[in-house]
Design a protein around this motif. Structure first.
Motif: not given
Length: 140
Positions: A12-14, A19-22, A106-107
């Motif tokens: 899940l963390g991966k 998704l965060g990188r996207d 980041a926002t």
């Protein structure tokens, strides 16, 4: 019933990292390697760092950090200044352009990336709600 185990949590963390990188990626500015992203993130948190400082915090080998730093300097994302205490070392900081880009990216809201990962809009909204709740509980 608890179904979460260590392996599932890591998976899940991966996935959340992907998704965060996207969300924060900017294809128009050229692709940064994961190592370059890690160096930028480290210097963002620790301005005035040396290559050795970055190496120690990221766990990357020095040659990898040095190569990433050189590429980022060539792209105008890092600035190097001589260390006043030791002229052999250079201290690194983000350029104003890089700092603005980091803050802007980041926002960005995550809804679009989550929606792209889940075809059902109601499910995507629920996942974002759950992520917000998890963040409230798990992040300082």
């Amino acid at each position: 019933m608890w179904r979460m185990d260590g392996v599932r949590l890591l998976r899940l963390g991966k996935r959340l990292t992907e998704l965060g990188r996207d969300v924060v990626a900017d294809p128009s500015s050229g692709t940064l390697t994961p190592g370059e992203i890690a160096v930028i993130a480290d210097v963002f948190k620790h301005p005035g760092s040396s290559v050795q400082d970055i190496r120690a915090r990221t766990g990357f080998v020095q040659s990898h950090v040095s190569t990433s730093v050189q590429r980022l300097r060539e792209r105008g994302l890092l600035r190097a200044t001589p260390d006043p205490a030791d002229g052999r070392r250079t201290l690194l900081e983000l350029t104003d352009r890089a700092r603005r880009a980091v803050r802007e990216r980041a926002t960005r809201p995550a809804e679009q990336a989550v929606s792209a990962a889940l075809p059902d809009p109601a499910q995507a909204r629920r996942v974002v709600e759950l992520l917000d709740e998890l963040a409230e509980h798990l992040l300082p």
